[in-house]
Design a protein around this motif. Structure first.
Motif, PDB file in Angstrom:
ATOM      1  N   LEU A  75      44.677 -11.312 -30.493  1.00 11.75           N
ATOM      2  CA  LEU A  75      45.397 -10.871 -29.313  1.00 11.75           C
ATOM      3  C   LEU A  75      46.746 -11.116 -28.929  1.00 11.75           C
ATOM      4  O   LEU A  75      47.600 -10.770 -28.058  1.00 11.75           O
ATOM      5  N   ALA A  76      47.436 -11.938 -30.076  1.00 15.56           N
ATOM      6  CA  ALA A  76      49.119 -12.256 -29.843  1.00 15.56           C
ATOM      7  C   ALA A  76      49.288 -12.522 -31.519  1.00 15.56           C
ATOM      8  O   ALA A  76      48.793 -12.783 -32.350  1.00 15.56           O
ATOM      9  N   THR A 104      48.871  -3.001 -39.246  1.00 11.09           N
ATOM     10  CA  THR A 104      49.231  -2.576 -38.010  1.00 11.09           C
ATOM     11  C   THR A 104      49.802  -3.763 -37.123  1.00 11.09           C
ATOM     12  O   THR A 104      49.509  -5.205 -37.545  1.00 11.09           O
ATOM     13  N   PRO A 105      50.219  -3.594 -36.067  1.00 10.97           N
ATOM     14  CA  PRO A 105      50.598  -4.805 -35.396  1.00 10.97           C
ATOM     15  C   PRO A 105      49.051  -5.290 -34.749  1.00 10.97           C
ATOM     16  O   PRO A 105      48.248  -4.698 -35.010  1.00 10.97           O
ATOM     17  N   SER A 106      49.292  -6.601 -34.328  1.00 16.57           N
ATOM     18  CA  SER A 106      47.902  -7.224 -33.630  1.00 16.57           C
ATOM     19  C   SER A 106      47.547  -6.223 -32.692  1.00 16.57           C
ATOM     20  O   SER A 106      48.296  -5.649 -31.870  1.00 16.57           O
ATOM     21  N   LEU A 107      46.120  -6.419 -32.355  1.00 18.49           N
ATOM     22  CA  LEU A 107      45.676  -5.447 -31.207  1.00 18.49           C
ATOM     23  C   LEU A 107      46.217  -5.930 -30.054  1.00 18.49           C
ATOM     24  O   LEU A 107      46.488  -4.986 -29.138  1.00 18.49           O
ATOM     25  N   ARG A 148      55.277 -15.617 -25.426  1.00 20.00           N
ATOM     26  CA  ARG A 148      56.161 -14.727 -24.484  1.00 20.00           C
ATOM     27  C   ARG A 148      55.199 -13.399 -24.473  1.00 20.00           C
ATOM     28  O   ARG A 148      55.341 -12.843 -23.471  1.00 20.00           O
ATOM     29  N   LEU A 149      54.496 -12.800 -25.669  1.00 27.30           N
ATOM     30  CA  LEU A 149      54.065 -11.533 -25.429  1.00 27.30           C
ATOM     31  C   LEU A 149      52.946 -11.568 -24.287  1.00 27.30           C
ATOM     32  O   LEU A 149      53.002 -10.854 -23.505  1.00 27.30           O
ATOM     33  N   VAL A 150      52.093 -12.816 -24.080  1.00 24.82           N
ATOM     34  CA  VAL A 150      51.061 -12.859 -23.046  1.00 24.82           C
ATOM     35  C   VAL A 150      51.710 -13.061 -21.804  1.00 24.82           C
ATOM     36  O   VAL A 150      51.319 -12.493 -20.977  1.00 24.82           O
TER      37      VAL A 150
END
Length: 255
Positions: A75-76, A104-107, A148-150
């Motif tokens: 998730l990150a 791919t990017p992470s989910l 930071r994404l979260v």
């Protein structure tokens, strides 16, 4: 049909792995649901708690004439995604130079994750107002970009809901849940919705449940409500498919 999507493709769903049977079963169920949903060949493996290294698991699933896409069910983009998975793919490329390996990017990096979490808040809370706060509780990473994404996702959920305060907290790094609840102490906030930003139940989510029960006694002013994990949510399936398709189109589509 776009040639980037029509070429035979194997999609390897990569999970973290766990010693907890509940987590292993839930991972397998998500793989099966995506296998029924997707038009690609779907296989799976785990980074940890496997008898074989990840690149060895990948090698067993390489199919002649197929492109190979690794989709990280994380998730990150933390250390596992950016270092461990990347290194496993480098080893796989060296061992199978004739195969097109992609990742791919992470989910959790899919742009629609904000919408999924926003809908979960609406389902859990019904009507949200100035008396409600939302905490997205994630694992936390040594990579600040992952944390930071979260927080960026929390900001997006706040924009979608247009009302309650939404913030992020972490289990392994600061700010943790207790610190976040202390920051939320305000006369107007009475209810705190806690969204565990985890795919599967396991030992860690058990500890989160116990911690929320403890914090309910420490912060009696708050009505603490804990949501379930994300893995059983079928809204994840189109995000997974979209990550694969966009990765293939980006790598192979001819302008």
């Amino acid at each position: 049909m776009n040639s980037a999507l029509s070429t035979p493709t194997t999609v390897f769903l990569c999970g973290h792995g766990s010693s907890d049977r509940r987590s292993c079963l839930a991972f397998g169920e998500l793989v099966e649901r995506f296998r029924r949903y997707s038009n690609f060949r779907i296989v799976s493996g785990t980074l940890e708690f496997s008898e074989r290294l990840l690149d060895e698991q990948i090698a067993l699933q390489v199919a002649p004439g197929h492109r190979f896409v690794l989709l990280p069910l994380f998730l990150a983009p933390g250390m596992h995604v950016e270092e461990d998975l990347a290194e496993a793919l480098r080893r796989a490329r060296r061992a199978h130079p004739q195969v097109n390996f992609l990742r791919t990017p992470s989910l959790g990096e899919h742009e629609s994750m904000e919408a999924i979490l926003s809908e979960r808040v609406r389902r859990l809370a019904g009507r949200t107002d100035e008396h409600t706060a939302v905490v997205i509780l994630a694992h936390g990473s040594r990579r600040e970009e992952a944390n930071r994404l979260v927080q960026d996702i929390a900001d997006g959920v706040w924009e979608n809901l247009g009302g309650p305060l939404v913030t992020a907290a972490f289990w392994k790094v600061q700010p943790d849940l207790r610190h976040t609840l202390r920051e939320l102490v305000h006369p107007s906030i009475r209810r705190v919705l806690i969204l565990p930003y985890f795919l599967f139940e396991g030992g860690m989510t058990d500890r989160i449940t116990w911690e929320v029960e403890r914090l309910a006694n420490e912060f009696p002013k708050f009505d603490l409500q804990l949501d379930t994990v994300l893995g059983p949510d079928n809204h994840l399936l189109p995000l997974m498919q979209d990550l694969v398709e966009k990765t293939l189109e980006s790598a192979f589509a001819v302008a």
